[in-house]
Design an enzyme around this catalytic site. Structure first.
Site, short mmCIF file in Angstrom:
data_model
loop_
_atom_site.label_atom_id
_atom_site.label_comp_id
_atom_site.label_asym_id
_atom_site.label_seq_id
_atom_site.Cartn_x
_atom_site.Cartn_y
_atom_site.Cartn_z
N HIS A 40 83.15 13.63 -25.89
CA HIS A 40 83.84 12.56 -25.16
C HIS A 40 85.04 12.10 -25.98
O HIS A 40 84.98 12.07 -27.20
CB HIS A 40 82.89 11.37 -24.93
N ASP B 288 77.64 12.92 -17.89
CA ASP B 288 77.44 14.04 -16.95
C ASP B 288 76.28 14.94 -17.33
O ASP B 288 75.92 15.84 -16.56
CB ASP B 288 78.73 14.87 -16.86
#
Ligand code: SDX
Length: 433
Positions: A309, A367
């Site tokens: 991320h 996700d």
């Protein structure tokens, strides 16, 4: 919040010293205000991908990437996921405070009574092949809303902005569900005003006109929690897209269509679908080492989807909630053995012990587990990112409203470091050999 007028000092290549104001927010990193940099130094800042650039002031969502903390208007995401519901969180994100009972009831009513689509809109779907990806359909249908609501929309009018906000949040479940129905050749189901937001979406997805369909409250609660977790996330790629489009004064429906397009990329919201495709490809825990090696191999384009991320250098708190939710939902659905979940958990365990992932602070993101839950709930894979877009519409509208009202905001227009040819004369064709 008052900003301490500290200064950052810059010495130009010519030796001139420039003082740039340092601005302080309520929490998190301070910023160097570079708005005068070009005028005073003739230089731009350079930051491909905006890795260290604050594009705006915002009071909506705060992320502490190092600690793995996510706050919506100051409330921890874990607490909201546990104790709130999606429309209450939507109200919080949009208006800055948790609603009173009366405010909540009014907001739910306003959203409920905007869920229908103009009857003409259903014919837009018929221009697509049945196998069109729902995200492509949603980009088109949401963009088309700007044609249905154009004349009477003044983005500077708070009342017009409120109506556009209610319409967008209310209609996204209908638009998304109809994209699915069209793909399976089933008739569209109209929204029902007696169902809550998540239940209404499930009903439009799975009910048919042929018989009554009872929504499983366990699924509705699980989906509502997934909506909460995906609602907003500071200045991510799709939110920045919505802000940039909105900064030109364009229709909010056009801005949201652009946000959906941006979210679709596998590096962003499209990763939830890519994760379950990856887990299918891995197929068994015995093949995990092969894929970990591929993820680390610079010559192999393969990346561990759902990992890493730009902001979180710790465990994404949303992934932690979803990981816990996965066990809960599967148990409630009576699913004893879910191979994908087992592979995902083993993949996470091995990756988090691996130096490559540790060095780069790569952890599971939102996700990584969401698709496993959605699939267990019977939601088709191609709808995963559509569900992300449905939920993120709340954040996009909150950020769009904040941007329009921000006195410091102006049309977004970045500059560049030009590396092309200098000025040169045109050479006629006959002289070019
Ligand atoms: C979302 O911004 C948001 O807030 C987004 C989001 C939201 O709610 O809006 O949180 C939602 O988009 C989550 C992210 C979903 N995407 C994925 O899961 C796709 C896989 N992840 C990556 O592609 C990547 O981690 C990104 C895109 C998420 C972040 O990329 P960055 O910040 O540009 O980091 P990078 O590509 O520069 O990676 C840094 C290093 C590189 O190695 P080195 O060049 O230093 O040797 O880490 C490596 C990368 O190769 N790396 C990975 C990896 N992610 C980063 N290596 C293997 N597998 C991965 N998943």
């Amino acid at each position: 919040m008052s900003e301490r007028q500290a200064a950052a000092r810059l010495v130009t290549p010519e030796g001139r010293e420039i003082a740039l104001p340092v601005l302080e927010g309520s929490v998190g990193p301070r910023v160097v205000d570079v708005r005068r940099l070009y005028a005073e130094s003739g230089m731009f800042t350079y930051d491909p991908g905006y890795t260290a650039t604050a594009s705006c002031r915002s009071a909506i969502t705060y992320i502490d990437g190092e600690q793995g903390i996510l706050l919506y208007r100051g409330y921890r995401i874990e607490e909201l996921a546990q104790k709130s519901d999606f429309l209450e969180v939507a109200y919080l994100l949009l208006f800055g405070e948790l609603p009173t009972r009366a405010q909540y009831q009014q907001f739910v009513h306003d959203i409920t009574y905007h869920t229908m689509l103009h009857e003409q809109i259903q014919f837009l779907y018929r221009g697509f092949r049945r196998d069109a990806h729902p995200m492509a359909v949603m980009i088109a249908v949401v963009g088309a809303l700007s044609a249905f609501y154009y004349e009477d929309l003044d983005v500077e009018d708070p009342r017009h902005r409120l109506i556009a906000t209610d319409r967008m949040i209310a209609k996204m479940p209908t638009i998304a569900a109809w994209a699915y129905k069209y793909s399976v050749g089933q008739p569209f189901m109209y929204p029902r005003n007696d169902l809550d937001y998540a239940s209404n979406f499930i009903h439009m997805l799975f009910a048919t006109p042929c018989e009554p369909y009872k929504v499983d409250p366990v699924l509705a609660r699980a989906l509502d929690r997934i909506f909460i977790l995906h609602a907003d996330h500071e200045q991510n790629a799709s939110t920045s897209t919505v802000r940039l489009v909105g900064s030109t004064g364009a229709s909010p429906y056009a801005a949201i269509a652009a946000g959906i397009a941006s979210l679709w990329g596998p590096a962003h919201g499209g990763a939830n679908e890519a994760v379950v495709n990856m887990l299918d490809e891995i197929g068994s825990p015995s093949r995990i080492p092969e894929y970990i090696a591929r993820a680390k191999d610079k010559n192999d384009p393969f990346r561990l989807m759902g990992f890493g991320h730009r902001v979180y250098k710790n465990y994404d708190p949303r992934a932690a909630v979803l990981k816990e939710s996965a066990d809960e939902v599967l148990d409630l659905l009576g699913v004893k053995h879910n191979p994908k979940l087992e592979i995902a958990k083993e993949l996470e365990r091995i990756a988090l012990e691996d130096e490559y992932f540790q060095e780069r602070k790569l952890f599971p993101n939102v996700d990584f587990y969401s698709g496993i839950i959605l699939e267990a709930m019977g939601i088709p894979r191609k709808m995963f990112t559509a569900i992300f877009a449905l939920s993120r519409t709340v954040g996009w509208m909150a950020q769009w409203n904040e941007m329009i009202q921000d006195p410091e905001q102006k049309i977004g227009r970045p500059r560049q470091l030009y590396v092309g040819p200098g000025e040169r004369p045109f050479v006629p064709l006959e002289e070019r050999g």
